[in-house]
Design a protein around this motif. Structure first.
Motif, mmCIF file in Angstrom:
data_model
loop_
_atom_site.group_PDB
_atom_site.id
_atom_site.type_symbol
_atom_site.label_atom_id
_atom_site.label_comp_id
_atom_site.label_asym_id
_atom_site.label_seq_id
_atom_site.Cartn_x
_atom_site.Cartn_y
_atom_site.Cartn_z
ATOM 1 N N ILE A 20 -5.207 8.600 -28.824
ATOM 2 C CA ILE A 20 -6.418 8.850 -28.064
ATOM 3 C C ILE A 20 -6.770 7.577 -27.304
ATOM 4 C CG2 ILE A 20 -8.860 9.480 -28.176
ATOM 5 C CD1 ILE A 20 -7.012 11.699 -29.181
ATOM 6 N N ASP A 21 -6.937 7.699 -25.989
ATOM 7 C CA ASP A 21 -7.350 6.573 -25.155
ATOM 8 C C ASP A 21 -8.871 6.533 -25.140
ATOM 9 O OD1 ASP A 21 -7.831 4.630 -23.293
ATOM 10 O OD2 ASP A 21 -6.650 5.563 -21.704
ATOM 11 N N LEU A 22 -9.448 5.631 -25.904
ATOM 12 C CA LEU A 22 -10.901 5.542 -26.034
ATOM 13 C C LEU A 22 -11.576 5.132 -24.729
ATOM 14 C CD1 LEU A 22 -11.149 3.852 -29.548
ATOM 15 C CD2 LEU A 22 -11.437 6.283 -28.987
ATOM 16 N N SER A 23 -10.851 4.485 -23.834
ATOM 17 C CA SER A 23 -11.437 4.040 -22.570
ATOM 18 C C SER A 23 -11.461 5.147 -21.512
ATOM 19 C CB SER A 23 -10.675 2.832 -22.026
ATOM 20 O OG SER A 23 -9.353 3.195 -21.676
ATOM 21 N N ALA A 24 -10.910 6.324 -21.826
ATOM 22 C CA ALA A 24 -10.830 7.414 -20.843
ATOM 23 C C ALA A 24 -12.057 8.314 -20.844
ATOM 24 C CB ALA A 24 -9.576 8.240 -21.089
ATOM 25 N N GLY A 25 -13.081 7.990 -21.630
ATOM 26 C CA GLY A 25 -14.320 8.756 -21.615
ATOM 27 C C GLY A 25 -14.522 9.556 -22.887
ATOM 28 N N GLY A 26 -15.728 10.078 -23.030
ATOM 29 C CA GLY A 26 -16.132 10.773 -24.243
ATOM 30 C C GLY A 26 -15.599 12.179 -24.373
ATOM 31 N N GLN A 27 -15.198 12.787 -23.252
ATOM 32 C CA GLN A 27 -14.607 14.127 -23.288
ATOM 33 C C GLN A 27 -13.326 14.112 -22.474
ATOM 34 O OE1 GLN A 27 -17.203 17.359 -22.385
ATOM 35 N NE2 GLN A 27 -18.831 16.596 -23.685
ATOM 36 N N GLN A 28 -12.263 14.560 -23.105
ATOM 37 C CA GLN A 28 -10.957 14.570 -22.463
ATOM 38 C C GLN A 28 -10.262 15.887 -22.770
ATOM 39 O OE1 GLN A 28 -8.695 11.094 -23.782
ATOM 40 N NE2 GLN A 28 -10.601 10.000 -24.168
ATOM 41 N N SER A 29 -9.346 16.285 -21.914
ATOM 42 C CA SER A 29 -8.486 17.430 -22.211
ATOM 43 C C SER A 29 -7.117 17.162 -21.607
ATOM 44 C CB SER A 29 -9.079 18.737 -21.679
ATOM 45 O OG SER A 29 -9.178 18.703 -20.282
ATOM 46 N N TYR A 30 -6.104 17.526 -22.347
ATOM 47 C CA TYR A 30 -4.733 17.363 -21.876
ATOM 48 C C TYR A 30 -3.808 18.227 -22.720
ATOM 49 C CZ TYR A 30 -4.701 13.882 -25.652
ATOM 50 O OH TYR A 30 -4.829 13.235 -26.849
ATOM 51 N N VAL A 31 -2.577 18.380 -22.247
ATOM 52 C CA VAL A 31 -1.572 19.191 -22.934
ATOM 53 C C VAL A 31 -0.616 18.259 -23.660
ATOM 54 C CG1 VAL A 31 0.336 20.818 -22.619
ATOM 55 C CG2 VAL A 31 -1.732 21.029 -21.226
ATOM 56 N N GLU A 32 -0.335 18.611 -24.916
ATOM 57 C CA GLU A 32 0.632 17.844 -25.699
ATOM 58 C C GLU A 32 1.490 18.815 -26.506
ATOM 59 O OE1 GLU A 32 0.427 14.569 -29.193
ATOM 60 O OE2 GLU A 32 -0.601 14.117 -27.319
ATOM 61 N N ASP A 33 2.794 18.566 -26.523
ATOM 62 C CA ASP A 33 3.714 19.421 -27.280
ATOM 63 C C ASP A 33 3.623 19.128 -28.770
ATOM 64 O OD1 ASP A 33 4.618 20.547 -24.939
ATOM 65 O OD2 ASP A 33 6.445 19.341 -24.839
ATOM 66 N N CYS A 34 3.696 20.193 -29.573
ATOM 67 C CA CYS A 34 3.710 20.061 -31.024
ATOM 68 C C CYS A 34 4.948 19.281 -31.442
ATOM 69 C CB CYS A 34 3.697 21.453 -31.666
ATOM 70 S SG CYS A 34 3.864 21.430 -33.467
ATOM 71 N N GLN A 35 4.793 18.388 -32.383
ATOM 72 C CA GLN A 35 5.907 17.587 -32.882
ATOM 73 C C GLN A 35 6.830 18.385 -33.789
ATOM 74 O OE1 GLN A 35 3.680 14.444 -34.718
ATOM 75 N NE2 GLN A 35 2.860 13.740 -32.778
ATOM 76 N N VAL A 36 6.393 19.581 -34.213
ATOM 77 C CA VAL A 36 7.188 20.415 -35.116
ATOM 78 C C VAL A 36 7.867 21.556 -34.355
ATOM 79 C CG1 VAL A 36 7.125 21.879 -37.171
ATOM 80 C CG2 VAL A 36 5.704 19.830 -37.065
ATOM 81 N N CYS A 37 7.059 22.391 -33.669
ATOM 82 C CA CYS A 37 7.629 23.578 -33.009
ATOM 83 C C CYS A 37 7.853 23.392 -31.504
ATOM 84 C CB CYS A 37 6.757 24.810 -33.266
ATOM 85 S SG CYS A 37 5.172 24.815 -32.389
#
Length: 62
Positions: A20-37
């Motif tokens: 988590i980039d704490l300097s990017a603001g209090g609300q963020q949204s992004y897509v990240e692939d599951c490390q398992v599936c």
């Protein structure tokens, strides 16, 4: 400044760790692939600016 947080995959339910980039603001949204599936999760990140507590909600990425 970065920190890590855990979320559960919206597809398989397995726990994942993300940076988590704490300097990017209090609300963020992004897509990240599951490390398992390997399926894409849409992450909604909220950061309490006073305590730096992180809360993550996930949903299917279409």
């Amino acid at each position: 400044m970065q920190t890590t947080a855990e979320y559960y995959c919206a597809y398989c339910g397995e726990p994942n760790t993300t940076f988590i980039d704490l300097s990017a603001g209090g609300q963020q949204s992004y897509v990240e692939d599951c490390q398992v599936c390997c399926r894409p999760n849409l992450l909604y990140v909220r950061i309490d600016e006073e305590t730096l507590d992180v809360e993550i909600d996930t949903e299917y990425e279409e």
